[in-house]
Design a protein around this motif. Structure first.
Motif, PDB file in Angstrom:
ATOM      1  N   MET A 124       0.900  -1.155   0.148  1.00  0.00           N
ATOM      2  CA  MET A 124       0.026  -0.032   0.058  1.00  0.00           C
ATOM      3  C   MET A 124       1.068   1.104   0.111  1.00  0.00           C
TER       4      MET A 124
ATOM      5  N   ALA B 256      -3.197   7.904   4.544  1.00  0.00           N
ATOM      6  CA  ALA B 256      -2.965   6.808   3.798  1.00  0.00           C
ATOM      7  C   ALA B 256      -2.788   5.684   4.838  1.00  0.00           C
TER       8      ALA B 256
ATOM      9  N   SER C 195      -6.815   4.933  -0.678  1.00  0.00           N
ATOM     10  CA  SER C 195      -6.319   4.035  -1.778  1.00  0.00           C
ATOM     11  C   SER C 195      -7.183   3.591  -3.011  1.00  0.00           C
TER      12      SER C 195
END
Length: 375
Positions: A1, A26, A36
């Protein structure tokens, strides 16, 4: 991620405060999935994704994907969907079956294409927040009844989506009343709604002033068809644009008074681009050998299509003259303004026995005209 986010961040320069806020967003728990998803699946920039994820929270892709699928099934592109989400973040969590699809299906059913819907809703996504039963259906119906059919209503809304967003009475109603009170005929009001509703809505507070200005130019009878065309011209042009068109006519020897006389005769001659003015004048003067005063006497010819009508018919007219086939006394202005069917019947068909190649010659001149630029 984080790797994906880093690539996104490295792809464009961001100030340190923005970058820190994006990374913080995030890497936190609840907003991280939304952020995301918006970046990687919806194509939003990090800044836009931060804006949207601060206003909506979701932890699975089920609802957003259903929304996106519903929009794509009606012709929306990914970039259009991204633009809508930026303008209306709540859309990403809308219920497609209850909020989106009934409205989209209704609008398609009355005549809007997928590309129509995509363009209109991308420009004003809040249309999808209006009630189908209480707002969209009655307001479309009101406009349809006023203009006579679904097709005319769709045409007006394509040009001015705000009619459907804000409603008929709030947008069209006020300027229609002013036009009626000033004696403009209903047929011309309908024409203005179909063709110039955006301008009429935007300038409705100044419409009385515009009508007085138009009357002062020599259009003293609002019931005439050309009065509506004149209003459209006056509304749609700035002073600088007006002056550029006067200059284009003056290049061919017209005075300012000449241009105004032509405008009063045929107001469409001032709605043309400077390029069109120069091209039509150039054809008649340079290629046909006319004085520019010919068009001053017949300014409505300026509004005809140079490529589809003026050039092919004039060149064909010269061919008939040079071969002694022009036996009628019909003037050039009539030859240019009659319908295509009448033109063929009066100028081509009568000579086919003695000159069977005439139809081919006319079609050839039409084809040549569409490929010819007038200096």
């Amino acid at each position: 991620m984080f790797s994906s986010l880093s690539k996104t961040l490295l792809g464009r320069p961001l100030s340190l405060p923005i970058a820190l806020r994006l990374i913080s967003t995030a890497t936190s728990n609840r907003p991280s999935f939304a952020f995301s998803y918006l970046v990687n699946s919806c194509g939003l920039s990090p800044e836009s994704a931060l804006y949207v994820s601060n206003r909506v929270v979701f932890e699975t892709s089920a609802r957003p994907e259903a929304v996106i699928d519903a929009l794509k099934s009606h012709g929306f592109s990914q970039s259009q969907i991204s633009g809508i989400i930026r303008k209306w973040p709540g859309l990403i969590l809308a219920n497609p079956e209850r909020t989106l699809l009934p409205k989209l299906n209704y609008l398609r059913s009355v005549g809007f294409s997928g590309s129509d819907l995509a363009r209109i809703i991308t420009g004003g996504p809040y249309l999808l927040r209006r009630s189908l039963e209480k707002h969209l259906i009655p307001n479309f119906g009101r406009l349809r009844d006023f203009l006579g059919c679904d097709k005319n209503a769709v045409t007006a809304i394509r040009r001015s989506p705000i009619i459907l967003v804000r409603g008929f009475e709030a947008t069209v109603g006020p300027f229609v009343k002013i036009l009626r009170d000033n004696g403009v005929r209903e047929a011309r009001i309908l024409w203005l709604v179909r063709r110039q509703s955006t301008m009429m809505i935007r300038l409705s507070d100044h419409l009385e002033e515009i009508m007085m200005k138009t009357k002062g130019m020599g259009f003293d009878d609002p019931s005439l068809a050309k009065f509506a065309v004149a209003i459209s011209a006056v509304m749609g042009m700035s002073e600088s644009t007006w002056e550029r068109k006067i200059e284009a006519y003056s290049w061919w020897g017209w005075s300012r008074d000449d241009a105004m006389r032509a405008f009063v005769k045929s107001p469409g001659c001032m709605t043309l681009s400077e390029g069109k003015i120069m091209a039509v004048m150039g054809f008649f003067v340079k290629e046909m050998g006319f004085e520019s005063s010919f068009l001053l006497r017949h300014p409505r010819l300026m509004s005809l299509s140079l490529e589809k009508r003026i050039r092919p018919r004039c060149l064909f007219f010269k061919h008939l003259l040079s071969h002694g086939l022009m036996k009628t006394k019909m003037g050039l202005t009539t030859l240019l303004t009659i319908s295509e069917e009448d033109f063929l019947q009066k100028f081509v068909t009568p000579h086919l026995k003695e000159a069977p190649e005439l139809l081919d010659i006319y079609r050839e001149k039409q084809h040549m005209a569409t490929r010819t630029l007038v200096p």
